[in-house]
Design an enzyme around this catalytic site. Structure first.
Site, PDB file in Angstrom:
ATOM      1  N   HIS A 113      -6.729 -20.350  15.578  1.00  0.00           N
ATOM      2  CA  HIS A 113      -7.170 -21.509  16.364  1.00  0.00           C
ATOM      3  C   HIS A 113      -8.372 -21.135  17.230  1.00  0.00           C
ATOM      4  O   HIS A 113      -9.368 -21.876  17.290  1.00  0.00           O
ATOM      5  CB  HIS A 113      -6.010 -21.996  17.236  1.00  0.00           C
ATOM      6  CG  HIS A 113      -6.388 -23.004  18.271  1.00  0.00           C
ATOM      7  ND1 HIS A 113      -6.181 -24.361  18.124  1.00  0.00           N
ATOM      8  CD2 HIS A 113      -6.959 -22.850  19.496  1.00  0.00           C
ATOM      9  CE1 HIS A 113      -6.622 -24.991  19.205  1.00  0.00           C
ATOM     10  NE2 HIS A 113      -7.089 -24.095  20.052  1.00  0.00           N
ATOM     11  N   GLU A 114      -8.302 -19.984  17.890  1.00  0.00           N
ATOM     12  CA  GLU A 114      -9.402 -19.566  18.752  1.00  0.00           C
ATOM     13  C   GLU A 114     -10.655 -19.245  17.940  1.00  0.00           C
ATOM     14  O   GLU A 114     -11.786 -19.545  18.369  1.00  0.00           O
ATOM     15  CB  GLU A 114      -8.984 -18.357  19.596  1.00  0.00           C
ATOM     16  CG  GLU A 114      -7.798 -18.604  20.517  1.00  0.00           C
ATOM     17  CD  GLU A 114      -8.008 -19.791  21.448  1.00  0.00           C
ATOM     18  OE1 GLU A 114      -9.169 -20.119  21.750  1.00  0.00           O
ATOM     19  OE2 GLU A 114      -7.010 -20.401  21.864  1.00  0.00           O
ATOM     20  N   HIS A 132     -12.497 -22.383  17.191  1.00  0.00           N
ATOM     21  CA  HIS A 132     -13.358 -22.799  18.297  1.00  0.00           C
ATOM     22  C   HIS A 132     -14.715 -22.093  18.222  1.00  0.00           C
ATOM     23  O   HIS A 132     -15.763 -22.708  18.447  1.00  0.00           O
ATOM     24  CB  HIS A 132     -12.701 -22.467  19.641  1.00  0.00           C
ATOM     25  CG  HIS A 132     -11.741 -23.499  20.126  1.00  0.00           C
ATOM     26  ND1 HIS A 132     -12.039 -24.841  20.180  1.00  0.00           N
ATOM     27  CD2 HIS A 132     -10.466 -23.387  20.609  1.00  0.00           C
ATOM     28  CE1 HIS A 132     -11.012 -25.515  20.668  1.00  0.00           C
ATOM     29  NE2 HIS A 132     -10.047 -24.660  20.934  1.00  0.00           N
ATOM     30  N   GLU A 147      -9.399 -29.925  20.280  1.00  0.00           N
ATOM     31  CA  GLU A 147      -8.177 -29.152  20.045  1.00  0.00           C
ATOM     32  C   GLU A 147      -7.568 -29.494  18.687  1.00  0.00           C
ATOM     33  O   GLU A 147      -7.084 -28.616  17.981  1.00  0.00           O
ATOM     34  CB  GLU A 147      -7.169 -29.395  21.163  1.00  0.00           C
ATOM     35  CG  GLU A 147      -7.571 -28.789  22.503  1.00  0.00           C
ATOM     36  CD  GLU A 147      -7.731 -27.279  22.452  1.00  0.00           C
ATOM     37  OE1 GLU A 147      -7.068 -26.625  21.624  1.00  0.00           O
ATOM     38  OE2 GLU A 147      -8.532 -26.749  23.236  1.00  0.00           O
TER      39      GLU A 147
END
Length: 335
Positions: free
Chosen positions: A130-131, A134, A201
């Site tokens: 997930h990071e 980003h 998100e």
């Protein structure tokens, strides 16, 4: 789009500083404020990631000091076709993580000891994927600079209050200027936070699910982090609420004005979206990072939290320091 948004944020910060400078010192104050804002803009673009990492006491690790975690991030970065980011660990019992950096070539990911000591390998893989999403989407540029700008605006409000209280009524700013500094500056900070779209998100969750191949592992991690984040106090985040949007789950307790800095969608909605992604991917837990991850994580998933090693400053399997009593190889909580 993120570059345009960042430029607008920096322009807005400059305008705000000039307006407050004019309220405090007329034309001369406005010129000084313009110079300060310009210097701050340049500093924020090049150094905001370092500021945030330092703010949370994050320490950089490598393949020698935290091999399991570092190698996991390396594998995920390879799958995401990203340059290897710098990897950091924060000595904090709250399970959480964030990414920073102005572009993928200068990306960094940071996880707390609470996250690494309490989640399975599959779940940690989902969080770090997930990071990395980003970073791949260039979200970190906007997120990190926004945190810096919001902090600067809060500082400006505090300075305005001090300035208004330290000068005589004849020379100091009038009541309208004082109200503007005390009330409008925090409102401006909220407007900056609104620049962080909640949809980012969902996009990072989708990108993370694609990178690690296990959307339900990420969904499980979100549920566990959300359940523990509001029970475990994060002193650094409470002292710097303008950085809350950078974390995968809101690290704030919700006391005082914390909710004003909330930019995360409901965890339940994110989990529901990940279930849909898992359905389209054919389940989500069967593929992805490979059987090695599942074999390593399955025994640990049965381990009660009370039986896990307690975390503390610079301890645990993630970059052990100062442990002269035990030189045995450490495998970490994943097997």
């Amino acid at each position: 789009m993120n570059h345009v948004k960042t430029a607008m944020l920096l322009a807005g910060l400059t305008a705000l500083f000039m307006a407050v400078g004019f309220a405090l010192g007329g034309s001369g104050g406005m010129i000084i404020a313009f110079v300060v804002a310009t210097a701050m803009n340049l500093f924020s673009y090049w150094n905001s990631d370092k500021m945030v990492l330092r703010m949370y006491g994050a320490r950089e690790v490598d393949a020698h000091t935290a091999p399991e975690f570092y190698n996991l991030v390396a594998e995920l970065a390879h799958r995401a076709e990203l340059p290897m980011p710098r990897v950091y660990i924060m000595d904090n019992p709250q399970p959480n993580a964030f990414a920073t950096g102005r572009n993928p070539q200068h990306g960094a990911v940071a996880a707390t000891t609470g996250l690494l000591n309490s989640l399975s390998r599959d779940e940690v893989a989902g969080v770090m994927a997930h990071e990395l999403a980003h970073i791949k989407h260039y979200d970190t540029l906007t997120m990190t600079i926004t945190a810096t700008i919001a902090g600067a605006i809060s500082m400006l409000a505090n300075f305005g209050m001090f300035f208004a209280g330290s000068r005589g009524n004849n020379n100091g700013p009038g009541p309208i200027a004082t109200i503007a500094m005390v009330v409008l500056a925090p409102i401006a900070a909220m407007l900056v936070q609104m620049a962080i779209s909640r949809s980012r998100e969902y996009e990072a969750d989708r990108g993370g699910a694609e990178i690690c191949g296990q959307p339900m592992a990420l969904a499980s991690a979100l549920a566990r982090i959300s359940g523990e984040a509001h029970q475990v106090h994060n002193d650094e985040a409470e002292a710097n609420p303008a950085t809350a949007h950078m974390f995968i789950i809101n690290p704030l307790s919700g006391a005082r004005m914390d909710n004003l800095f909330s930019t995360h969608p409901a965890t339940e909605n994110r989990i529901a979206a990940l279930r849909d992604i898992a359905g389209r991917m054919g389940g989500g837990m069967g593929g992805g990072m490979g059987g090695m991850f599942r074999r390593a994580s399955r025994p640990q998933a049965q381990t009660p939290a009370a039986d896990r090693p307690a975390s503390g400053p610079a301890h645990g399997p993630w970059g052990q320091r100062g442990s002269e009593a035990d030189d045995r190889p450490r495998r970490g909580p994943w097997g």
